[in-house]
Write a protein that holds these residues in place. Sequence first.
Motif, PDB file in Angstrom:
ATOM      1  N   SER A  12      -2.301   1.554  -8.993  1.00 61.69           N
ATOM      2  CA  SER A  12      -1.992   0.156  -9.320  1.00 61.69           C
ATOM      3  C   SER A  12      -0.907  -0.337  -8.360  1.00 61.69           C
ATOM      4  CB  SER A  12      -1.480   0.042 -10.764  1.00 61.69           C
ATOM      5  OG  SER A  12      -0.201   0.665 -10.870  1.00 61.69           O
ATOM      6  N   GLY A  13      -0.628  -1.631  -8.434  1.00 63.24           N
ATOM      7  CA  GLY A  13       0.479  -2.174  -7.658  1.00 63.24           C
ATOM      8  C   GLY A  13       1.821  -1.637  -8.141  1.00 63.24           C
ATOM      9  N   THR A  14       1.921  -1.461  -9.442  1.00 59.98           N
ATOM     10  CA  THR A  14       3.149  -0.899 -10.019  1.00 59.98           C
ATOM     11  C   THR A  14       3.391   0.497  -9.459  1.00 59.98           C
ATOM     12  OG1 THR A  14       2.607  -2.084 -12.050  1.00 59.98           O
ATOM     13  CG2 THR A  14       4.334  -0.402 -12.191  1.00 59.98           C
ATOM     14  N   THR A  30      10.604 -12.358 -10.814  1.00 60.73           N
ATOM     15  CA  THR A  30       9.422 -11.595 -10.410  1.00 60.73           C
ATOM     16  C   THR A  30       8.621 -11.233 -11.643  1.00 60.73           C
ATOM     17  OG1 THR A  30       8.626  -9.654  -9.176  1.00 60.73           O
ATOM     18  CG2 THR A  30      10.693  -9.393 -10.392  1.00 60.73           C
ATOM     19  N   PHE A  31       7.528 -10.518 -11.427  1.00 65.66           N
ATOM     20  CA  PHE A  31       6.740  -9.979 -12.537  1.00 65.66           C
ATOM     21  C   PHE A  31       7.403  -8.676 -12.993  1.00 65.66           C
ATOM     22  CE2 PHE A  31       2.938  -7.439 -13.933  1.00 65.66           C
ATOM     23  CZ  PHE A  31       2.673  -8.185 -15.073  1.00 65.66           C
ATOM     24  N   ALA A  56       6.537  -5.810 -13.467  1.00 59.02           N
ATOM     25  CA  ALA A  56       6.165  -4.551 -12.815  1.00 59.02           C
ATOM     26  C   ALA A  56       7.159  -4.148 -11.728  1.00 59.02           C
ATOM     27  CB  ALA A  56       4.774  -4.682 -12.209  1.00 59.02           C
ATOM     28  N   THR A  57       7.706  -5.125 -11.020  1.00 60.02           N
ATOM     29  CA  THR A  57       8.654  -4.794  -9.954  1.00 60.02           C
ATOM     30  C   THR A  57       9.816  -3.990 -10.525  1.00 60.02           C
ATOM     31  OG1 THR A  57       8.150  -7.004  -9.074  1.00 60.02           O
ATOM     32  CG2 THR A  57       9.956  -5.798  -8.032  1.00 60.02           C
ATOM     33  N   VAL A  91      10.395  -9.550  -2.964  1.00 62.28           N
ATOM     34  CA  VAL A  91       9.085  -9.877  -3.545  1.00 62.28           C
ATOM     35  C   VAL A  91       8.600 -11.160  -2.872  1.00 62.28           C
ATOM     36  CG1 VAL A  91       7.841 -10.423  -5.676  1.00 62.28           C
ATOM     37  CG2 VAL A  91       9.886  -8.943  -5.760  1.00 62.28           C
ATOM     38  N   ASP A 151       7.453  -5.877  -2.001  1.00 59.85           N
ATOM     39  CA  ASP A 151       6.494  -6.101  -3.072  1.00 59.85           C
ATOM     40  C   ASP A 151       5.583  -7.222  -2.584  1.00 59.85           C
ATOM     41  OD1 ASP A 151       5.011  -6.930  -5.235  1.00 59.85           O
ATOM     42  OD2 ASP A 151       6.625  -6.653  -6.697  1.00 59.85           O
ATOM     43  N   CYS A 211       2.507  -7.763  -3.659  1.00 59.18           N
ATOM     44  CA  CYS A 211       1.389  -7.864  -4.614  1.00 59.18           C
ATOM     45  C   CYS A 211       0.794  -9.268  -4.671  1.00 59.18           C
ATOM     46  CB  CYS A 211       1.835  -7.399  -5.995  1.00 59.18           C
ATOM     47  SG  CYS A 211       2.094  -5.613  -6.075  1.00 59.18           S
ATOM     48  N   HIS A 212       1.578 -10.299  -4.338  1.00 58.46           N
ATOM     49  CA  HIS A 212       1.051 -11.670  -4.294  1.00 58.46           C
ATOM     50  C   HIS A 212       0.593 -12.053  -2.891  1.00 58.46           C
ATOM     51  CE1 HIS A 212       3.488 -13.321  -7.993  1.00 58.46           C
ATOM     52  NE2 HIS A 212       2.780 -12.258  -8.278  1.00 58.46           N
ATOM     53  N   SER A 235      -1.331  -4.956  -4.935  1.00 58.93           N
ATOM     54  CA  SER A 235      -2.048  -4.758  -6.196  1.00 58.93           C
ATOM     55  C   SER A 235      -3.454  -5.315  -6.073  1.00 58.93           C
ATOM     56  CB  SER A 235      -1.323  -5.494  -7.323  1.00 58.93           C
ATOM     57  OG  SER A 235      -2.172  -5.651  -8.453  1.00 58.93           O
ATOM     58  N   HIS A 295      -5.227  -5.783  -9.044  1.00 52.29           N
ATOM     59  CA  HIS A 295      -5.480  -6.197 -10.431  1.00 52.29           C
ATOM     60  C   HIS A 295      -6.489  -7.360 -10.466  1.00 52.29           C
ATOM     61  CE1 HIS A 295      -4.611  -8.409 -14.155  1.00 52.29           C
ATOM     62  NE2 HIS A 295      -4.261  -7.233 -14.655  1.00 52.29           N
ATOM     63  N   LYS A 318      -5.330 -10.689  -9.198  1.00 56.37           N
ATOM     64  CA  LYS A 318      -4.723 -10.832  -7.866  1.00 56.37           C
ATOM     65  C   LYS A 318      -5.767 -11.330  -6.865  1.00 56.37           C
ATOM     66  CE  LYS A 318      -0.748  -9.758  -9.296  1.00 56.37           C
ATOM     67  NZ  LYS A 318      -0.118  -8.481  -9.511  1.00 56.37           N
TER      68      LYS A 318
HETATM   69  C1  PLP Z   1       0.888  -7.726 -10.270  1.00 62.06           C
HETATM   70  C2  PLP Z   1       2.219  -7.429  -9.708  1.00 62.06           C
HETATM   71  C3  PLP Z   1       2.689  -6.124  -9.603  1.00 62.06           C
HETATM   72  C4  PLP Z   1       1.984  -4.945 -10.188  1.00 62.06           C
HETATM   73  O1  PLP Z   1       0.667  -4.796  -9.892  1.00 62.06           O
HETATM   74  P1  PLP Z   1      -0.314  -4.035 -10.909  1.00 62.06           P
HETATM   75  O2  PLP Z   1      -1.478  -3.707 -10.045  1.00 62.06           O
HETATM   76  O3  PLP Z   1      -0.649  -4.993 -12.003  1.00 62.06           O
HETATM   77  O4  PLP Z   1       0.371  -2.817 -11.396  1.00 62.06           O
HETATM   78  C5  PLP Z   1       3.906  -5.927  -8.975  1.00 62.06           C
HETATM   79  N1  PLP Z   1       4.638  -6.955  -8.516  1.00 62.06           N
HETATM   80  C6  PLP Z   1       4.219  -8.223  -8.628  1.00 62.06           C
HETATM   81  C7  PLP Z   1       5.084  -9.322  -8.078  1.00 62.06           C
HETATM   82  C8  PLP Z   1       3.014  -8.505  -9.248  1.00 62.06           C
HETATM   83  O5  PLP Z   1       2.639  -9.772  -9.419  1.00 62.06           O
END
Ligand code: PLP
Length: 385
Positions: free
Chosen positions: A72-74, A102-103, A105-106, A148, A174, A176-177, A198, A200, A203
């Motif tokens: 996962s992104g996490t 941030t989300f 997960a960070t 991020v 990070d 992920c976005h 990520s 997800h 995303k």
């Molecule tokens: C979605 C997201 C993550 C984590 O990604 P996952 O695949 O859902 O674990 C980390 N950081 C940010 C900023 C995210 O939006």
Amino acid sequence: MTNFYPAQYNKDGLLDIRHNYLQEQFKDSSEIFKLIEQVVRMGDFTLGSSVDQFEVNFANKIGTKYAVGVGSGTDAIFLTLKAININQNFIAKPEVITSPFTFYATIGAISTADYVPVFSDISLDDFNIDPNGIEDKITENTKVILPVHWAGRICRMTEIKNIANKYNLNVIEDACHAILASNDGIMAGNFGDAGCFSFHPLKNLNVWGDGGIVVTDSKELSENLKLLRNHGLIDRDTCSLFGYNSRLDTIQAVIANYLLQNRIDFITNARIKNSQIYDEGLGDLKYLRIPKRKPNLKEVFHLYTFLAEDRNNLAKYLIKNKVDAKIHYPKPMHLQPAAAKYGYGKGDFPMAEYASENIISLPVHEFVKADQINQIVDLINRFYS
Ligand SMILES: *Cc1c(COP(=O)(O)O)cnc(C)c1O
């Protein structure tokens, strides 16, 4: 505690213009099913050849030497934090400087990797960490800066890297976005020691479940990541360090590979085009503060997001009119119950708090049509008139 996702998706489904568009995304999946069938036939489930292929393709696309697929992104962030200091025994807990906006997960990844998250406020110009505040947060325990790229806009990386170099800190993005976001043509994932993505379902490149990847130019870091994601195994009978189980699933790698080759450019361009319609339609409204676009920055609009006067009522008004206005996110990280142990309070990060109270996101994905965006623009104009 019940799983809240199905109820949330059902609620979102009642709106006409939504953030959730999972059905449309995979309307025609016959090609993907054919590819998955091959994996099932071969029994190639764990770190299968599709994972290798995808890693090579992803690294090529982003422009890094290596890419390591993870669960996962996490986990991409968590494992990178573990890998980057793999043989270090710190006396005090190491600290990571990051954004409070941030989300979850960070911060979850930082915390489970056994670092302390140290927040540094954002700039309202781009909702990213403000480089001017970072130096004040550095202590003898600081090891990493973790910017991020919020909503798909790259942070001010030159300034961040100058600080990191001065104090000998690692930088982990990070991203992920921010898949395919760039600054002067250099893509997210190339600025730090590593970049984390990520896949997800919500995303920009979205597989059929969870998936993530780390990109890096460091051979050593990529090899440590490969060990950590797979129990520390060098071969079947040799464990060089006790690690984790966080591999990119082979079936998800098949889907990710397909999307990388067939969809991600289209998705990215459609989001950029949609954001331009919003920018033009909303740019002159004095009640809104939309981030100023910069010619050297390619933003990929994971979110189309801005500050709005009377935000809560605007969001209610849009939802009443069946537009899925969302708040990403109404409470910054330092004010979450989970962060209580770090001892922050209200007022510590005024810009992040201001953003949380005034920000709103509008649907910008590749399935939103120009006339729907114009409809939303009209609604917003009506709300303020
Ligand atoms: C979605 C997201 C993550 C984590 O990604 P996952 O695949 O859902 O674990 C980390 N950081 C940010 C900023 C995210 O939006």
